[in-house]
Structure formats: C-alpha cells, structure tokens
Write a protein that holds these residues in place. Sequence first.
Motif, PDB file in Angstrom:
ATOM      1  N   ASP A 256      13.688  29.329  38.554  1.00 59.54           N
ATOM      2  CA  ASP A 256      13.831  28.415  39.528  1.00 59.54           C
ATOM      3  C   ASP A 256      12.885  27.122  39.610  1.00 59.54           C
ATOM      4  O   ASP A 256      11.805  27.382  39.334  1.00 59.54           O
ATOM      5  CB  ASP A 256      13.426  29.138  40.722  1.00 59.54           C
ATOM      6  CG  ASP A 256      13.850  28.460  42.177  1.00 59.54           C
ATOM      7  OD1 ASP A 256      14.216  27.031  41.996  1.00 59.54           O
ATOM      8  OD2 ASP A 256      13.372  29.165  43.217  1.00 59.54           O
ATOM      9  N   LEU A 257      13.572  26.024  39.154  1.00 60.87           N
ATOM     10  CA  LEU A 257      12.885  24.741  38.935  1.00 60.87           C
ATOM     11  C   LEU A 257      12.419  24.133  40.246  1.00 60.87           C
ATOM     12  O   LEU A 257      11.834  23.036  40.186  1.00 60.87           O
ATOM     13  CB  LEU A 257      13.709  24.060  38.073  1.00 60.87           C
ATOM     14  CG  LEU A 257      14.004  24.343  36.753  1.00 60.87           C
ATOM     15  CD1 LEU A 257      14.530  23.320  35.916  1.00 60.87           C
ATOM     16  CD2 LEU A 257      12.778  25.001  36.073  1.00 60.87           C
ATOM     17  N   GLY A 258      12.964  24.643  41.535  1.00 65.55           N
ATOM     18  CA  GLY A 258      12.224  24.280  42.688  1.00 65.55           C
ATOM     19  C   GLY A 258      12.745  22.987  43.305  1.00 65.55           C
ATOM     20  O   GLY A 258      12.123  22.183  43.842  1.00 65.55           O
ATOM     21  N   GLU A 259      13.954  22.921  42.989  1.00 69.47           N
ATOM     22  CA  GLU A 259      14.820  21.746  43.725  1.00 69.47           C
ATOM     23  C   GLU A 259      16.116  22.055  44.075  1.00 69.47           C
ATOM     24  O   GLU A 259      16.853  22.762  43.287  1.00 69.47           O
ATOM     25  CB  GLU A 259      14.819  20.673  42.438  1.00 69.47           C
ATOM     26  CG  GLU A 259      15.549  19.297  43.103  1.00 69.47           C
ATOM     27  CD  GLU A 259      15.507  17.966  42.137  1.00 69.47           C
ATOM     28  OE1 GLU A 259      15.782  16.851  42.601  1.00 69.47           O
ATOM     29  OE2 GLU A 259      14.994  18.324  41.098  1.00 69.47           O
ATOM     30  N   THR A 260      16.479  21.861  45.458  1.00 73.01           N
ATOM     31  CA  THR A 260      17.887  21.960  45.817  1.00 73.01           C
ATOM     32  C   THR A 260      18.434  20.728  46.404  1.00 73.01           C
ATOM     33  O   THR A 260      17.691  19.743  46.721  1.00 73.01           O
ATOM     34  CB  THR A 260      17.728  23.163  46.916  1.00 73.01           C
ATOM     35  OG1 THR A 260      16.865  22.827  48.079  1.00 73.01           O
ATOM     36  CG2 THR A 260      17.246  24.426  46.450  1.00 73.01           C
ATOM     37  N   PHE A 261      19.810  20.698  46.453  1.00 72.93           N
ATOM     38  CA  PHE A 261      20.527  19.637  46.978  1.00 72.93           C
ATOM     39  C   PHE A 261      21.584  20.191  47.825  1.00 72.93           C
ATOM     40  O   PHE A 261      22.258  21.136  47.716  1.00 72.93           O
ATOM     41  CB  PHE A 261      21.145  18.876  45.856  1.00 72.93           C
ATOM     42  CG  PHE A 261      21.858  17.550  46.108  1.00 72.93           C
ATOM     43  CD1 PHE A 261      21.546  16.603  46.940  1.00 72.93           C
ATOM     44  CD2 PHE A 261      23.116  17.654  45.380  1.00 72.93           C
ATOM     45  CE1 PHE A 261      22.354  15.553  47.144  1.00 72.93           C
ATOM     46  CE2 PHE A 261      23.969  16.402  45.463  1.00 72.93           C
ATOM     47  CZ  PHE A 261      23.531  15.438  46.576  1.00 72.93           C
ATOM     48  N   THR A 262      21.818  19.322  49.085  1.00 75.82           N
ATOM     49  CA  THR A 262      23.000  19.894  50.149  1.00 75.82           C
ATOM     50  C   THR A 262      23.970  18.785  49.926  1.00 75.82           C
ATOM     51  O   THR A 262      23.602  17.732  50.044  1.00 75.82           O
ATOM     52  CB  THR A 262      22.244  20.125  51.409  1.00 75.82           C
ATOM     53  OG1 THR A 262      21.626  18.956  51.890  1.00 75.82           O
ATOM     54  CG2 THR A 262      20.996  21.207  51.420  1.00 75.82           C
ATOM     55  N   CYS A 263      25.339  19.423  50.221  1.00 81.07           N
ATOM     56  CA  CYS A 263      26.403  18.685  50.485  1.00 81.07           C
ATOM     57  C   CYS A 263      27.437  19.393  50.966  1.00 81.07           C
ATOM     58  O   CYS A 263      27.266  20.811  51.184  1.00 81.07           O
ATOM     59  CB  CYS A 263      26.879  18.058  48.906  1.00 81.07           C
ATOM     60  SG  CYS A 263      27.139  19.638  47.759  1.00 81.07           S
ATOM     61  N   GLY A 264      28.680  18.764  51.192  1.00 79.38           N
ATOM     62  CA  GLY A 264      29.721  19.716  51.847  1.00 79.38           C
ATOM     63  C   GLY A 264      30.622  18.888  52.643  1.00 79.38           C
ATOM     64  O   GLY A 264      30.938  17.652  52.004  1.00 79.38           O
ATOM     65  N   THR A 265      31.392  19.432  53.697  1.00 75.36           N
ATOM     66  CA  THR A 265      32.562  18.630  54.465  1.00 75.36           C
ATOM     67  C   THR A 265      31.928  18.882  55.718  1.00 75.36           C
ATOM     68  O   THR A 265      30.941  19.510  56.086  1.00 75.36           O
ATOM     69  CB  THR A 265      33.830  19.293  54.005  1.00 75.36           C
ATOM     70  OG1 THR A 265      33.906  20.689  54.652  1.00 75.36           O
ATOM     71  CG2 THR A 265      34.249  19.336  52.592  1.00 75.36           C
ATOM     72  N   PRO A 266      32.651  18.214  56.771  1.00 72.03           N
ATOM     73  CA  PRO A 266      32.270  18.760  58.112  1.00 72.03           C
ATOM     74  C   PRO A 266      32.189  20.048  58.556  1.00 72.03           C
ATOM     75  O   PRO A 266      31.625  20.461  59.652  1.00 72.03           O
ATOM     76  CB  PRO A 266      33.251  17.682  58.914  1.00 72.03           C
ATOM     77  CG  PRO A 266      33.705  16.570  57.985  1.00 72.03           C
ATOM     78  CD  PRO A 266      33.703  17.374  56.663  1.00 72.03           C
ATOM     79  N   GLY A 267      33.261  20.709  57.819  1.00 73.42           N
ATOM     80  CA  GLY A 267      33.010  22.272  58.549  1.00 73.42           C
ATOM     81  C   GLY A 267      32.239  23.275  57.166  1.00 73.42           C
ATOM     82  O   GLY A 267      32.183  24.475  57.559  1.00 73.42           O
ATOM     83  N   GLU A 268      31.305  22.738  56.326  1.00 72.47           N
ATOM     84  CA  GLU A 268      30.853  23.446  55.423  1.00 72.47           C
ATOM     85  C   GLU A 268      29.795  22.845  54.686  1.00 72.47           C
ATOM     86  O   GLU A 268      29.819  21.662  54.668  1.00 72.47           O
ATOM     87  CB  GLU A 268      31.837  24.082  54.534  1.00 72.47           C
ATOM     88  CG  GLU A 268      32.607  23.079  53.642  1.00 72.47           C
ATOM     89  CD  GLU A 268      33.367  23.627  52.787  1.00 72.47           C
ATOM     90  OE1 GLU A 268      33.635  23.932  51.760  1.00 72.47           O
ATOM     91  OE2 GLU A 268      34.694  23.482  53.352  1.00 72.47           O
ATOM     92  N   ILE A 269      28.812  23.619  54.381  1.00 70.47           N
ATOM     93  CA  ILE A 269      27.672  22.939  53.391  1.00 70.47           C
ATOM     94  C   ILE A 269      27.462  23.948  52.372  1.00 70.47           C
ATOM     95  O   ILE A 269      27.540  25.083  52.475  1.00 70.47           O
ATOM     96  CB  ILE A 269      26.434  22.811  54.276  1.00 70.47           C
ATOM     97  CG1 ILE A 269      26.581  21.767  55.286  1.00 70.47           C
ATOM     98  CG2 ILE A 269      25.220  22.201  53.544  1.00 70.47           C
ATOM     99  CD1 ILE A 269      25.186  21.682  56.391  1.00 70.47           C
ATOM    100  N   ASP A 270      27.182  23.182  51.103  1.00 74.60           N
ATOM    101  CA  ASP A 270      26.820  23.832  49.914  1.00 74.60           C
ATOM    102  C   ASP A 270      25.246  23.577  49.439  1.00 74.60           C
ATOM    103  O   ASP A 270      24.924  22.570  49.927  1.00 74.60           O
ATOM    104  CB  ASP A 270      27.446  23.526  48.683  1.00 74.60           C
ATOM    105  CG  ASP A 270      28.796  24.371  48.801  1.00 74.60           C
ATOM    106  OD1 ASP A 270      29.251  25.019  49.567  1.00 74.60           O
ATOM    107  OD2 ASP A 270      29.821  23.952  48.120  1.00 74.60           O
ATOM    108  N   THR A 271      24.801  24.648  49.364  1.00 67.76           N
ATOM    109  CA  THR A 271      23.393  24.243  48.573  1.00 67.76           C
ATOM    110  C   THR A 271      23.334  24.524  47.086  1.00 67.76           C
ATOM    111  O   THR A 271      23.641  25.591  46.707  1.00 67.76           O
ATOM    112  CB  THR A 271      22.269  24.934  49.247  1.00 67.76           C
ATOM    113  OG1 THR A 271      22.217  24.929  50.644  1.00 67.76           O
ATOM    114  CG2 THR A 271      20.778  24.895  48.706  1.00 67.76           C
ATOM    115  N   VAL A 272      23.062  23.633  46.241  1.00 65.63           N
ATOM    116  CA  VAL A 272      23.078  23.721  44.826  1.00 65.63           C
ATOM    117  C   VAL A 272      21.607  23.788  44.573  1.00 65.63           C
ATOM    118  O   VAL A 272      20.903  22.840  44.991  1.00 65.63           O
ATOM    119  CB  VAL A 272      23.727  22.897  44.080  1.00 65.63           C
ATOM    120  CG1 VAL A 272      25.346  23.170  43.992  1.00 65.63           C
ATOM    121  CG2 VAL A 272      23.726  21.432  44.692  1.00 65.63           C
TER     122      VAL A 272
END
Length: 306
Positions: A256-272
């Motif tokens: 785990d390199l300690g960085e995350t990024f959130t994105c999605g659509t109005p009804g959902e969110i992903d965390t990568v």
Amino acid sequence: MNGKPKGKPATRLVAGLVFCAAGLLGCARPSPGSAPEASTRVEAAAPSSRPLAASAASGVPTAPTVPASPSTAEVARRLSAHYARYTDGSTFDFFRDDWAPRVERYLKLTHVGVDDLIKQARAFYADKRRVALHVEEKSVVVRAEGDRWVAAFLLTMAWSRTPPAAARDCGHPDDNMRLLPSSTIDRRVSVHAEMALDGAGRFVAYDEHGVVIPHLRVAKDAGSLIAFAAMPTTPARALVADDAGALVAPGTVVDDLGETFTCGTPGEIDTVRKVRTGGRDVWLLDHWAFDTGRSFVGADSLEPAP
C-alpha cells in the motif's frame, strides 16, 4: 463488469483513503518497515563527538555540558502539541515559538532560517485540506547526543487535494466514471522521524528514516480487477486484461503506497488505491458501492494482510 461480483448492477460506489509519506519538501524514500516499539525510557547518553574543552580555571579538559534530561513523556507532549497545530489554513507562524532561529537541518535543507522554513511550509500546504499530523506518543524514544536531545518517533501525516482537470475521467472504462464535486486525492502515511532539541528545548533538526509500508491482499471475491497504469494526474489508462490479471489475481499481496482517489457517478463512488505489485506501481479498485434507491451496498476489493 470487471471488478464487481456477478449479478451486481453495473455501477459501483467506492470510498477509501490514500497513503503517501512526505515532509515539507517531498516524500521520504519508501522502505518496508514496522512502527518503532513503544518505549517510555530515555536511552543512555551517546558518547559526544565534540572534542574536550580545557577549563579556564584549571586547564583540565572537561566534557561539553549536557542539558538537563527531559522525560520521554515531556518530549512526547511537546512533539504532539507542535504537530497538532498543522491545520487547514495555518500560517505556520508558530514555528517561531518551537524552532530555533537558525535550523541546522530539515530533510535536505541545511542551515536555514526559521522564517524560510515557515515559507516552505506555507507553500507545501497551500493546496491541501483536511490536514492532520499525529505523533504516536508511545513510540517516542529519547537519547542524548552531545549537548542536545534527539527524539525518535512515529509520525502519521494525512491530507487531501482537489484532483487536476486531467483526472476528470476515471474508474472503469465501461462505467464512464467521472469526478464528483466531492472527489479528492487523499494521502496518509506514517514515517519514522527524528527531531533534535537544543538545551532550551527548541527544535534544531528534523529527519525521516523510512516509510511504514502496510500490506494488502486482493480479496478472494474481488472478481477480475482492472489495474490502471496512470491516475489521477492523467486520464485513466487501464492495463490490458492479461497483464492486469497476472498482477492482481485473488490472494495477491500488494504494498500500500498510501494514496487513494475517489470518482464515480451521481449514484456511486469508487475508491482506487495506489499499490506496488509485481515490481510496478498501479492503481486498483479498493472499495466500491452504489445506491440501490433504498440503501448503499458495496464491498472491499483489498483487505489487510499480515
């Protein structure tokens, strides 16, 4: 879609955190390690490297004066109080209270004035929010070095940034995931740090000696994850399926390199999450969830590993 359990809707919602280590001037070089063991003792004074000085009265060589021994708890409280003042919008003027007028060393900087250190801190944190720095007080160990005291401790740093415009497309290509108003790039990292204090209790030097790298395992029910070679500072670019599959098969342990990024659509969110696997730095789906209209459902694709 790839990365979601069979039978789930094609949309996902993901949320998560990111890790990354950095001082005022940049990240410390990552190296696997674990947190220092908790200690409440003050280690024995290290031999001074300074030459003996002759006493003016007797001409007999005498050792340099060592400042009165502070308690470990006292130093831990002082460090905690200092880092608690790193907050959103801080001017960092409190550095003048805590640091000596001339700082011998701060990471790669040497012999820098405290006003210049303040300018560096203001510039580094200018685009960051949800800033939080925390000292693990039980990790603090204090030792004497000549005429000063050096505290070794575990420091955790966290903050968030607004994604750049180039990151407007993200997530799985078949979902056409986009940035949301709440999308952020998050960093959270723990480093082994050392702070030197002079006889007056002022900070005179700071160094970092490695990043704590947690391990994660690809969950057995994660499905066929898509790995991204570039994100979030550039448009998402997925690795080819065969390549990604070899890197992130279920059961694979990643760094785990300690960085995350959130994105999605109005009804959902992903965390990568940014990880290292197979000698490569890639972004993997960490958590997904979506709004069913009645509740949010989702799952973690990465789980803690020993």
